[in-house]
Design a protein around this motif. Structure first.
Motif, short mmCIF file in Angstrom:
data_model
loop_
_atom_site.label_atom_id
_atom_site.label_comp_id
_atom_site.label_asym_id
_atom_site.label_seq_id
_atom_site.Cartn_x
_atom_site.Cartn_y
_atom_site.Cartn_z
N LYS A 1 0.85 -1.19 0.00
CA LYS A 1 0.00 0.00 0.00
C LYS A 1 0.89 1.25 0.00
O LYS A 1 1.98 1.23 0.53
N ALA A 2 0.34 2.32 -0.54
CA ALA A 2 1.02 3.61 -0.51
C ALA A 2 0.50 4.38 0.69
O ALA A 2 -0.70 4.42 0.94
N ARG A 3 1.41 4.99 1.46
CA ARG A 3 0.97 5.87 2.54
C ARG A 3 0.64 7.23 1.91
O ARG A 3 1.47 7.81 1.22
N VAL A 4 -0.60 7.67 2.11
CA VAL A 4 -1.09 8.88 1.43
C VAL A 4 -1.69 9.85 2.44
O VAL A 4 -1.99 9.48 3.58
N TYR A 5 -1.88 11.08 1.99
CA TYR A 5 -2.59 12.07 2.79
C TYR A 5 -3.45 12.89 1.84
O TYR A 5 -3.13 13.06 0.66
N ARG A 6 -4.55 13.37 2.39
CA ARG A 6 -5.51 14.10 1.57
C ARG A 6 -5.02 15.53 1.36
O ARG A 6 -4.59 16.19 2.31
#
Length: 157
Positions: A150-155
């Motif tokens: 998974k990719a660690r993401v932020y909005r």
């Protein structure tokens, strides 16, 4: 289950004990002139004891309410995302991989940017279904295929 509840309970218990111990009887807080001006010097020992007990209980309730409110305000910041379920959507456009800085736009209009993780797909996916999974402390992870990293993401929108 919220991880913050045991901590909030401990804070509430310790604050309650401190509030009970910190309470100073009314006759010790006022001087003789103030006791006389308020009429408290005319109370019997039983009345004065009852008044102090009621004031002590109110003090404890006020501390408990303040701690509960503070825990409620703090937990979403600390545990952001845990109360939210996964977000399922589709990506707009094609996907052949990602790296830090890649921006994903979802069909619902949300935009998410990769903070950590990189993947190069064997074949390009067109408008793939994705799942955004909440983690602890406000972290979110974008999942394209269940068995892939998974990719660690932020909005960002």
């Amino acid at each position: 289950m919220r991880l913050g509840l045991p901590l909030a309970g401990l804070l509430l218990l310790s604050s309650t004990v401190l509030a009970e111990q910190a309470y100073v009887d009314i006759e010790q807080r006022l001087d003789a002139e103030q006791l006389h001006a308020t009429g408290l010097d005319t109370l019997s020992a039983q009345q004065l004891e009852l008044l102090n007990r009621l004031l002590r209980e109110e003090s404890v309730k006020a501390v408990e309410a303040a701690v509960a409110e503070s825990a409620h305000e703090q937990s979403p910041k600390f545990l952001a995302g845990l109360d939210e379920g996964p977000i399922s959507s589709h990506l707009k456009g094609s996907l052949d991989g990602w790296q830090p800085g890649t921006v994903f736009e979802l069909e619902n209009g949300q935009q998410w940017k990769v903070l950590k993780g990189s993947v190069k797909l064997r074949e390009t996916l067109h408008e793939p279904g994705i799942k955004l999974v909440p983690g602890i402390a406000g972290r979110w992870f974008l999942q394209v295929v269940e068995d892939m990293p998974k990719a660690r993401v932020y909005r960002i929108d």
